[in-house]
Design an enzyme around this catalytic site. Sequence first.
Site, mmCIF file in Angstrom:
data_model
loop_
_atom_site.group_PDB
_atom_site.id
_atom_site.type_symbol
_atom_site.label_atom_id
_atom_site.label_comp_id
_atom_site.label_asym_id
_atom_site.label_seq_id
_atom_site.Cartn_x
_atom_site.Cartn_y
_atom_site.Cartn_z
ATOM 1 N N GLU A 91 -8.142 24.743 4.408
ATOM 2 C CA GLU A 91 -7.200 23.820 3.741
ATOM 3 C C GLU A 91 -7.908 22.917 2.725
ATOM 4 O O GLU A 91 -7.262 22.347 1.855
ATOM 5 C CB GLU A 91 -6.438 22.986 4.780
ATOM 6 C CG GLU A 91 -7.220 21.882 5.494
ATOM 7 C CD GLU A 91 -7.999 22.363 6.723
ATOM 8 O OE1 GLU A 91 -8.271 23.585 6.826
ATOM 9 O OE2 GLU A 91 -8.344 21.523 7.566
ATOM 10 N N CYS A 129 -10.583 25.919 12.948
ATOM 11 C CA CYS A 129 -11.648 25.165 13.610
ATOM 12 C C CYS A 129 -11.357 25.029 15.105
ATOM 13 O O CYS A 129 -11.513 25.991 15.843
ATOM 14 C CB CYS A 129 -11.861 23.822 12.922
ATOM 15 S SG CYS A 129 -13.512 23.183 13.194
ATOM 16 N N GLY A 132 0.818 5.554 -3.653
ATOM 17 C CA GLY A 132 0.361 6.839 -4.198
ATOM 18 C C GLY A 132 -0.618 6.677 -5.353
ATOM 19 O O GLY A 132 -0.520 7.367 -6.364
ATOM 20 N N LYS A 134 10.706 -7.733 -19.625
ATOM 21 C CA LYS A 134 10.464 -8.885 -18.761
ATOM 22 C C LYS A 134 9.104 -8.763 -18.062
ATOM 23 O O LYS A 134 8.312 -9.707 -18.030
ATOM 24 C CB LYS A 134 11.593 -8.963 -17.731
ATOM 25 C CG LYS A 134 11.531 -10.193 -16.867
ATOM 26 C CD LYS A 134 12.803 -10.340 -16.053
ATOM 27 C CE LYS A 134 12.656 -11.451 -15.043
ATOM 28 N NZ LYS A 134 13.763 -11.426 -14.079
ATOM 29 N N SER A 166 0.856 -1.187 0.000
ATOM 30 C CA SER A 166 0.000 0.000 0.000
ATOM 31 C C SER A 166 0.894 1.240 0.000
ATOM 32 O O SER A 166 2.123 1.124 0.028
ATOM 33 C CB SER A 166 -0.918 -0.012 1.224
ATOM 34 O OG SER A 166 -0.133 -0.070 2.387
ATOM 35 N N SER A 167 0.298 2.386 -0.035
ATOM 36 C CA SER A 167 1.019 3.670 0.000
ATOM 37 C C SER A 167 1.904 3.917 -1.210
ATOM 38 O O SER A 167 2.939 4.563 -1.108
ATOM 39 C CB SER A 167 1.893 3.797 1.252
ATOM 40 O OG SER A 167 1.128 3.616 2.393
ATOM 41 N N TYR A 193 -5.590 7.853 13.212
ATOM 42 C CA TYR A 193 -4.594 6.776 13.159
ATOM 43 C C TYR A 193 -5.010 5.703 12.157
ATOM 44 O O TYR A 193 -4.190 5.039 11.539
ATOM 45 C CB TYR A 193 -4.434 6.108 14.531
ATOM 46 C CG TYR A 193 -3.726 6.975 15.523
ATOM 47 C CD1 TYR A 193 -2.383 7.309 15.352
ATOM 48 C CD2 TYR A 193 -4.388 7.466 16.636
ATOM 49 C CE1 TYR A 193 -1.730 8.120 16.248
ATOM 50 C CE2 TYR A 193 -3.749 8.278 17.546
ATOM 51 C CZ TYR A 193 -2.406 8.602 17.351
ATOM 52 O OH TYR A 193 -1.773 9.409 18.248
ATOM 53 N N LYS A 233 9.570 -9.662 -9.677
ATOM 54 C CA LYS A 233 8.708 -10.744 -9.179
ATOM 55 C C LYS A 233 7.476 -10.230 -8.426
ATOM 56 O O LYS A 233 6.366 -10.733 -8.651
ATOM 57 C CB LYS A 233 9.529 -11.701 -8.305
ATOM 58 C CG LYS A 233 8.865 -13.036 -8.042
ATOM 59 C CD LYS A 233 8.855 -13.965 -9.242
ATOM 60 C CE LYS A 233 10.167 -14.701 -9.382
ATOM 61 N NZ LYS A 233 10.245 -15.459 -10.653
ATOM 62 N N HIS A 290 -12.685 25.062 7.448
ATOM 63 C CA HIS A 290 -11.412 24.426 7.069
ATOM 64 C C HIS A 290 -10.926 24.939 5.715
ATOM 65 O O HIS A 290 -11.217 24.312 4.679
ATOM 66 C CB HIS A 290 -11.587 22.907 7.026
ATOM 67 C CG HIS A 290 -11.757 22.302 8.372
ATOM 68 N ND1 HIS A 290 -10.695 21.914 9.149
ATOM 69 C CD2 HIS A 290 -12.862 22.069 9.103
ATOM 70 C CE1 HIS A 290 -11.138 21.443 10.298
ATOM 71 N NE2 HIS A 290 -12.452 21.519 10.306
ATOM 72 N N ILE A 314 -9.026 -9.465 0.907
ATOM 73 C CA ILE A 314 -10.366 -10.053 0.816
ATOM 74 C C ILE A 314 -11.391 -8.952 0.562
ATOM 75 O O ILE A 314 -12.301 -9.085 -0.240
ATOM 76 C CB ILE A 314 -10.704 -10.790 2.126
ATOM 77 C CG1 ILE A 314 -9.795 -12.001 2.272
ATOM 78 C CG2 ILE A 314 -12.172 -11.199 2.171
ATOM 79 C CD1 ILE A 314 -9.973 -12.767 3.552
HETATM 80 N N1 GLN Z 1 -13.977 19.567 18.151
HETATM 81 C C1 GLN Z 1 -14.430 20.800 17.644
HETATM 82 C C2 GLN Z 1 -15.889 20.768 17.227
HETATM 83 O O1 GLN Z 1 -16.460 19.735 17.084
HETATM 84 C C3 GLN Z 1 -13.569 21.240 16.470
HETATM 85 C C4 GLN Z 1 -13.740 20.391 15.256
HETATM 86 C C5 GLN Z 1 -12.653 20.563 14.243
HETATM 87 O O2 GLN Z 1 -11.606 21.132 14.531
HETATM 88 N N2 GLN Z 1 -12.860 20.052 13.053
HETATM 89 O O3 GLN Z 1 -16.490 21.793 17.051
#
Ligand code: GLN
Length: 544
Positions: A512, A384, A20, A228, A17-18, A58, A194, A510, A153
Site C-alpha cells: 500500500e 505483513c 487537509g 471581506k 485541524s484536519s 490512535y 471571523k 507493505h 505552542i
Molecule cells: N507485528 C508484526 C511484526 O512486527 C507485523 C508488523 C506489521 O504488520 N507491520 O513483524
Amino acid sequence: MFMKNTKFVFFTGGVVSSLGKGIACSSLGVLLKSRGYSVTILKLDPYINVDPGTMSPYQHGEVYVTDDGAETDLDLGHYERFLNLEMSALNNATSGQVYYDVIQKERRGDYLGATVQVIPHITDAINERITRVAEKNKCDILITEIGGTVGDIESLPFLEAIRQFRLNRPVEDTLVIHLTLVPYVAGADELKTKPTQHSVMRLREIGLQPDVLLCRSDRELSDVVKQKIGLFCNVTKEAVIEALDVKVIYEVPLKYAGANFDALVLKKLKLPAGKLNMIDWENKIDRYYKADHQINIAICGKYVTLPDAYKSIIASFLHAGMENDVKVNLKWVNTEKINDDVSKELNDVCGILVPGGFGERGIEGKLKTIRYARENKIPFFGICLGLQCAAIEFSRNVLGMEKANSTEFDKNTPFPVIHLMENQKTVKDMGGTMRLGSYPCELQKKTKAYLAYKEEKINERHRHRYEFNNDYRDDFDKNGMIISGLSPDGQLVEMIELKGHPWFVGCQFHPELKSRFAKAHPLFREFVAAALTYAVENKLVMKR
Ligand code: GLN
C-alpha cells in the site's frame, strides 16, 4: 525547466485541524509539476517524538515508511501518491529530531561558550533542514507543510524560523499560504469569516503575513466574502482562494486549477506560468465516475473506527478500483468483536483483507476471517501481520499444529511458525529498529504474485520484526501454501500463496505504500480484479 534558485512555499493551517493541509500541499504540487517545475514537499511536525514510529495509531494514524526506511508522517503518503515521487527521510522533520540534533551538537561542544536557545539555535537548525531538502532534491519549488494549527505552542519555533527564513530573501522567493476554514452558520444563513480573521491575526502577531489564503468551505465564497476576508487579512481579493469540499480527494488539484490557485502562486513567485496539462488526471477522475458498479471488500483489523490508521490501504483500493472500473466499498470488520460465525459479517463481501498490525488484540478474530476466506475460496490479501496470520491459520487448521502461533503473541507456542528475525533478538531500543524500508524480493514464476507484477525482481517497503520460520517451509510447500517470494539470499519469506484458490496472497511487505493515483499497485489491482470476478460469479456486484 531549470532554475538556479529554489523557491520556497510555506503552508500553515488555522482555525481547526484536519482541513487537509497535506492534500492541499500535494495538490498544489501536482499543478506546479504539471506546469513544468520540479517540486518536492517537506513536512515539519511539531511533536517531540523523533518520528511517529513509536506512537499508537490512535495518536497518529498510519506510520508511512519511505524507501530509505524512515518512519514518517502519513502526509508523506499523500505527497507520494499525488506527485508520483519518492520521498526520503529528509522530507519529514519533527521537533524531536531538531532538538535531538541540537542537543547532540551541544554535547559535542559545537556551541562551546554559548547558551543554547530556541532562537537562534533551534530556528537555525530548522532553516538548515529546509535548505538541505532543497539542495538535496535540487527542486525548483520546495513546499513546506507545517503541521498543527496556528496558535499551538508547539509550532511556534517553526513559524518563527520561517519568519527569519523570509527576512533575508527576495520577496518573490518565498510565499506563505494559510489554509483556513470558512464555516457556514445555518442560523444566520451566512458564511463566517471571523475564524479566518482571528487565525490570520495569530499569524501576523508572530510576524508572518500570509500571501494567499486558501479557504475550506462547503459552499462557494461570494466576491463579497472574499473581499471581506481580504480586507481584514491584508491580502487582495484575488489571493483569497476557495477550496470547496470534493467527493474524491484527487479532484482537489482540478478544483485548484479552476480557481487559478497555481497560476497565482507562480505569479507571486515571479515564475513563468508554463502550460498546464491535466488531461490524464481528468480522464482518470472521469473513469472513476463512469464506473457504474460497486463491490464490498472487508478490512479485518483492530482500528476499524480509525480510517487514518489505514490511510494508504484506503487509497490503494481507490486506485485499484479506478483501474478495474468498479467502486470499492470498504467494510470495516472489528476482529476483536467478531463472533465464531463470521459468515454473518462477511456474506456480502467478495474480498477479505487483513492489514498490518502489532500486538495480540484481535488476532483470533483475524484467524477466523482468514479461515473463512480460505475455505470459501473468497479472494484474500494478507499484508505483513496479515501474511503472518495466514501462516498461523494454515498451520493450525490445515497442518494440524493446534497451538501454532507467532512468538509475538505466545512466546511458548509449540509451533512458532512466525518468530523474531535473528537480528531483532538483541534489539533494545524500540524507535527506528524494525526491518524498515525497501528491500528486494524475488518472485517465483507462474505464481499469482508474478502474474501481478510480471517481473521476477521487485522492491517493496517493510516495517516488521517477525518473520516466517524457515523450519516450516517444506510443510507449507508440500501442503499447498507455496512460498512465492523470497529475499534474494533465499532466507526471508516475502510472499506466500495458496494453490487451488482463486486468489489467496500474503506479503510480508507493505504494498500500500507504493500505490499511486497514476498507477495502482499491481497486487491491489489484481486483488480487486479477483474480488470482482468472485462478485460476478456470486451475484455480489451492485449497481452504483
Ligand atoms: N507485528 C508484526 C511484526 O512486527 C507485523 C508488523 C506489521 O504488520 N507491520 O513483524
